[in-house]
Design an enzyme around this catalytic site. Structure first.
Site, PDB file in Angstrom:
ATOM      1  N   GLU A 140       0.839  -1.212   0.000  1.00  0.00           N
ATOM      2  CA  GLU A 140       0.000   0.000   0.000  1.00  0.00           C
ATOM      3  C   GLU A 140       0.869   1.255   0.000  1.00  0.00           C
ATOM      4  OE1 GLU A 140      -2.553  -1.305   3.328  1.00  0.00           O
ATOM      5  OE2 GLU A 140      -4.255  -0.985   1.992  1.00  0.00           O
TER       6      GLU A 140
ATOM      7  N   GLU B 275      -4.179  -9.813   2.965  1.00  0.00           N
ATOM      8  CA  GLU B 275      -5.062  -9.535   4.109  1.00  0.00           C
ATOM      9  C   GLU B 275      -6.209 -10.531   4.228  1.00  0.00           C
ATOM     10  OE1 GLU B 275      -3.549  -7.319   2.353  1.00  0.00           O
ATOM     11  OE2 GLU B 275      -2.918  -5.648   3.632  1.00  0.00           O
TER      12      GLU B 275
HETATM   13  N1  COA Z   1       3.970  -8.338  10.690  1.00  0.00           N
HETATM   14  C1  COA Z   1       4.699  -8.721  11.745  1.00  0.00           C
HETATM   15  N2  COA Z   1       5.700  -9.618  11.676  1.00  0.00           N
HETATM   16  C2  COA Z   1       5.961 -10.136  10.474  1.00  0.00           C
HETATM   17  C3  COA Z   1       5.248  -9.796   9.316  1.00  0.00           C
HETATM   18  C4  COA Z   1       4.212  -8.843   9.462  1.00  0.00           C
HETATM   19  N3  COA Z   1       3.485  -8.423   8.428  1.00  0.00           N
HETATM   20  N4  COA Z   1       5.732 -10.493   8.284  1.00  0.00           N
HETATM   21  C5  COA Z   1       6.744 -11.245   8.756  1.00  0.00           C
HETATM   22  N5  COA Z   1       6.882 -11.027  10.074  1.00  0.00           N
HETATM   23  C6  COA Z   1       7.861 -11.636  10.973  1.00  0.00           C
HETATM   24  C7  COA Z   1       7.518 -13.081  11.291  1.00  0.00           C
HETATM   25  O1  COA Z   1       6.560 -13.153  12.324  1.00  0.00           O
HETATM   26  C8  COA Z   1       8.865 -13.635  11.691  1.00  0.00           C
HETATM   27  O2  COA Z   1       9.134 -13.240  13.017  1.00  0.00           O
HETATM   28  P1  COA Z   1       9.763 -14.333  14.071  1.00  0.00           P
HETATM   29  O3  COA Z   1      11.121 -14.651  13.500  1.00  0.00           O
HETATM   30  O4  COA Z   1       9.830 -13.556  15.347  1.00  0.00           O
HETATM   31  O5  COA Z   1       8.840 -15.490  14.069  1.00  0.00           O
HETATM   32  C9  COA Z   1       9.827 -12.851  10.795  1.00  0.00           C
HETATM   33  O6  COA Z   1       9.114 -11.711  10.319  1.00  0.00           O
HETATM   34  C10 COA Z   1      10.283 -13.645   9.582  1.00  0.00           C
HETATM   35  O7  COA Z   1       9.134 -14.146   8.930  1.00  0.00           O
HETATM   36  P2  COA Z   1       8.858 -15.717   8.694  1.00  0.00           P
HETATM   37  O8  COA Z   1       7.371 -15.889   8.617  1.00  0.00           O
HETATM   38  O9  COA Z   1       9.590 -16.541   9.685  1.00  0.00           O
HETATM   39  O10 COA Z   1       9.548 -15.888   7.284  1.00  0.00           O
HETATM   40  P3  COA Z   1       9.111 -16.898   6.153  1.00  0.00           P
HETATM   41  O11 COA Z   1      10.155 -16.783   5.120  1.00  0.00           O
HETATM   42  O12 COA Z   1       8.804 -18.233   6.704  1.00  0.00           O
HETATM   43  O13 COA Z   1       7.724 -16.298   5.595  1.00  0.00           O
HETATM   44  C11 COA Z   1       6.205 -14.581   4.808  1.00  0.00           C
HETATM   45  C12 COA Z   1       7.677 -15.023   4.987  1.00  0.00           C
HETATM   46  C13 COA Z   1       6.205 -13.175   4.259  1.00  0.00           C
HETATM   47  C14 COA Z   1       5.481 -15.519   3.859  1.00  0.00           C
HETATM   48  C15 COA Z   1       5.486 -14.619   6.184  1.00  0.00           C
HETATM   49  O14 COA Z   1       6.276 -13.928   7.119  1.00  0.00           O
HETATM   50  C16 COA Z   1       4.132 -13.967   6.174  1.00  0.00           C
HETATM   51  O15 COA Z   1       3.165 -14.550   5.731  1.00  0.00           O
HETATM   52  N6  COA Z   1       4.040 -12.713   6.688  1.00  0.00           N
HETATM   53  C17 COA Z   1       2.801 -11.995   6.752  1.00  0.00           C
HETATM   54  C18 COA Z   1       2.503 -11.346   5.436  1.00  0.00           C
HETATM   55  C19 COA Z   1       1.202 -10.617   5.483  1.00  0.00           C
HETATM   56  O16 COA Z   1       0.142 -11.185   5.663  1.00  0.00           O
HETATM   57  N7  COA Z   1       1.275  -9.297   5.314  1.00  0.00           N
HETATM   58  C20 COA Z   1       0.139  -8.472   5.269  1.00  0.00           C
HETATM   59  C21 COA Z   1      -0.090  -7.826   6.545  1.00  0.00           C
HETATM   60  S1  COA Z   1      -0.941  -6.312   6.258  1.00  0.00           S
END
Ligand code: COA
Length: 670
Positions: free
Chosen positions: A492, A512
């Site tokens: 965004e 989302e």
């Molecule tokens: N908000 C808060 N923390 C987030 C985040 C977010 N949007 N996206 C990633 N993180 C954090 C994870 O919780 C993780 O923290 P931890 O190590 O303390 O557990 C860290 O970043 C690394 O992410 P991780 O999920 O372990 O990496 P991955 O390579 O397995 O997966 C993603 C990457 C992007 C697929 C996954 O992190 C994810 O789905 N994130 C959310 C994306 C999302 O829905 N964004 C929209 C929100 S508006």
């Protein structure tokens, strides 16, 4: 040579290493090796030690790591196979002859280290890098006998080195500044966060950690170890005595604090109790024991006091940068909040009171020499660099893939406000730290506070959007440089910048709906007005969590240019700024005609079942926003729809699932 705050701006003058030797196959050596192999699977890795059993254990450890990573879905079997290949273990230093980099991770013994470096230097190319993982011994001393000191320094990792992103990289007097920059680039490219420190005993972070532990031991006359760990729980995830037990840390504190005491004064002398205790009766993280109020206050003052003392000293002596200190304390040392933030929260009067008490009880320890405000004047979450007359703003939140929250958006906004009327600044580029993410979205950890409260959630989306609304009204160009994934709230932000350039392998997603919410900060509004022909692309992204690759986004005119590497991306972004000067247009204000979203089953592109209720809210908001009489009214539609989605059972399920690392079950929420 210019040194940039973002280590990836200037490409390294040397290619990533092809052969790395790690000397010392104890605990941290193999962990460093595993980090390197998982980041650079084609790398040749050689472990050298004086004991075959240590090498055997190290090889087994590496194999276990890859097995676990595959089992947890963090690594494919194919990648794991590659990581396991080309790893060698030997007693023979001759293996280092063709290495590009040798990392010493042996015992903290100056004589031993010097002997290791003498051997390495006799074998390795004069331009090959030699670094030590010492946590305390100054580089000038460790490398005193080297002939080619310009290629040697300390690279200090933190446990567990394969996962902990922080590495201190020490700026020594003899080090070639280009080598420092190359190391920073290497680390950042391989997923680490290099923090540059001065060449003083214990560098930056262990000055905090070792003195924190020493202070805990010195205050044992006021409370027991378990009580001190309880009081410390306000500041750290695990108390000092718990960590000392875990890391067998008593001899380390004796050694490192003796070093500091010998160099800097008696006030650093280690507590004598370290010599008589082997294991502490420590507190378990999260478990509290009752502590008498007076004792608790005394311990709290001393613990906070040592943080104030050391943080002030680090900044006063320019040992490290304030944002690095905060980040390092949180990521490397397990503090809940950095010491400078703790000082800010305490306020000037309290900082002075605690400082005076510390000075009374622990004469000689340094205290901050400047007023509190002097130490608070820095950006916490962004790095700012000049690329010619363009300001490059780097979002640096490595622990959460650069996920955004209000404070980060406010910092970006503050940088923009500071320079937007400056005629010497042509425009801005926003990029993410590291090669992986522009931003993984809005910080999901902050969502639970607004769940179930439509008004509070709508206000959250409004507040989060202050930066975006400012961008809407700007005439000076701001370009988003997508260096990796751009998700949710991160996308965004990019969608409201005046131009977008992307790395070839970057991608965009609006996940989302997979969290049971709608994207409330403009995604249901802005792209439809800017790229109405691509409405179907945005429908699919928001309704099915479909991934949009940079290439397809480019074909649809959403991304202006593609780039091959991080530095190339910055160059393309700066070009885009130049092209946009004088041509920045405000968003389309009136209603827009868009093709409505076709009926679909509530399911994501990956087959995951989604919430029909949230899909309904999303579809309605997209159409209501398109028909809204003004852009501002359309944004309001989005904020309110986000507020309503935050009150659904699906939102509770989706957010809880993410925070507890499980797959959401929208089948039960509807
Ligand atoms: N908000 C808060 N923390 C987030 C985040 C977010 N949007 N996206 C990633 N993180 C954090 C994870 O919780 C993780 O923290 P931890 O190590 O303390 O557990 C860290 O970043 C690394 O992410 P991780 O999920 O372990 O990496 P991955 O390579 O397995 O997966 C993603 C990457 C992007 C697929 C996954 O992190 C994810 O789905 N994130 C959310 C994306 C999302 O829905 N964004 C929209 C929100 S508006």
């Amino acid at each position: 040579m210019t040194s940039f705050n973002n280590p990836l701006i200037a490409k390294s003058t040397r290619p990533l290493p092809r052969h790395v030797v790690v000397v010392g196959a104890g605990t941290i050596g193999p962990d460093i090796g595993y980090y390197l192999k998982s980041a650079l699977p084609d790398l040749k890795l050689t472990l050298i030690d004086v004991a075959q059993p240590a090498l055997d254990r190290a090889m087994q450890r590496l194999a276990e790591y890859t097995t676990k990573a595959v089992a947890r879905g963090k690594m494919s079997q194919k990648l794991a196979d590659k990581v396991g290949q080309n790893v060698h273990a030997t007693l023979d230093y001759a293996a280092a002859a063709d290495a590009d980099w040798a990392i010493e991770a042996a015992t903290e013994d100056l004589g031993l280290k010097r002997r290791i470096f003498a051997q390495l230097e006799s074998l390795m190319r004069p331009d090959a890098l030699i670094t030590s993982n010492t946590s305390s011994l100054p580089a000038a001393r460790v490398f005193a006998d080297l002939k080619h000191k310009q290629r040697a320094t300390v690279t200090h990792f933190f446990a567990p080195a394969w996962r902990n992103p922080v590495v201190e990289v020490v700026r020594t007097a003899a080090l070639d500044p280009q080598v420092l920059e190359d190391l920073r680039w290497w680390f950042a490219m391989t997923g680490k966060v290099p923090l540059v420190t001065a060449d003083v005993p214990c560098f930056m972070l262990d000055r905090i950690f070792d003195n924190w532990c020493n202070e805990a031991a010195l205050v044992l006359d006021r409370a027991s170890a378990i009580e001190i760990d309880t009081v410390a729980g306000e500041f750290v995830h695990a108390g000092p005595f718990f960590v000392l037990n875990l890391a067998n840390g008593n001899p380390i504190i004796i050694e490192t604090n003796t070093l500091q005491a010998d160099e800097e004064g008696e006030h650093y002398r280690p507590a004598t109790v370290f010599r008589s205790v082997k294991t502490w009766n420590a507190g378990t993280p999260g478990k509290l024991v009752p502590v008498a109020p007076e004792a608790a206050a005394a311990v709290r003052d001393r613990l906070l006091g040592i943080l104030i003392s050391q943080a002030g000293d680090i900044l006063d002596r320019n040992i490290g940068a304030p944002a690095d200190l905060e980040l390092g304390c949180r990521l490397a040392l397990g503090f809940k909040t950095g010491p400078l933030e703790l000082m800010r929260q305490a306020g000037e009067e309290e900082v002075v009171r605690i400082g005076e008490r510390l000075q009374g009880e622990r004469p000689g320890l340094p205290l901050p020499t400047q007023p509190l405000t002097t130490y608070q004047d820095f950006a916490r979450h962004v790095l700012v660099d000049d690329i010619g007359d363009v300001k490059l703003i780097t979002i640096r939140r490595p622990e959460a893939l650069n996920a955004l929250h209000d404070d980060i958006n406010d910092e970006i906004l503050a940088v923009i406000r500071r320079f937007e009327d400056d005629a010497a600044v042509r425009g801005f580029v926003i990029i993410g730290y590291g090669p992986r993410a522009f931003s993984a979205g809005a910080d999901i950890g902050r969502f639970p506070t607004v769940l179930g409260n439509a008004e509070a959630a709508a206000q959250y989306a409004r507040d989060f959007s202050k930066l975006f609304q400012h961008l809407d009204g700007m005439t000076k160009p701001v370009v988003a440089a997508l260096n990796g994934m751009a998700l949710g709230g991160g996308l965004e932000l990019a969608l409201r910048c005046h131009g977008i350039v992307a790395a070839q392998d970057a991608f965009m997603q609006l996940p989302e709906i997979s969290l049971g919410i709608v994207p409330g900060s403009g995604a249901m509004v802005a792209p439809y007005r800017r790229w109405p022909k691509a409405a179907a692309v945005f429908h699919a992204m928001m309704r099915r969590n479909e991934r949009l690759t940079a290439k397809v986004a480019h074909e649809n005119g959403i991304v202006d240019a593609l780039a091959g590497s991080y530095d190339d991306l910055i160059a393309r972004a700066v070009e885009r700024v130049d092209a946009l000067v004088g041509k920045v247009m405000p968003p389309t204000d009136g209603p827009v005609a868009i093709d409505g979203p076709p009926p679909i089953e509530p399911a994501a592109a990956n087959g995951q079942k989604l919430s029909a209720e949230v899909l309904g809210l999303l579809d309605k908001a997209i159409m209501d926003a398109a028909e809204a009489p003004s852009f501002a009214a359309a944004l309001e539609v989005g904020y309110r729809a986000f507020g309503n989605s935050a009150c659904t059972a699906a939102a509770r399920e989706g957010i809880d699932a993410f925070l507890n690392r499980r797959t959401p079950d929208f089948g039960k929420t509807g």
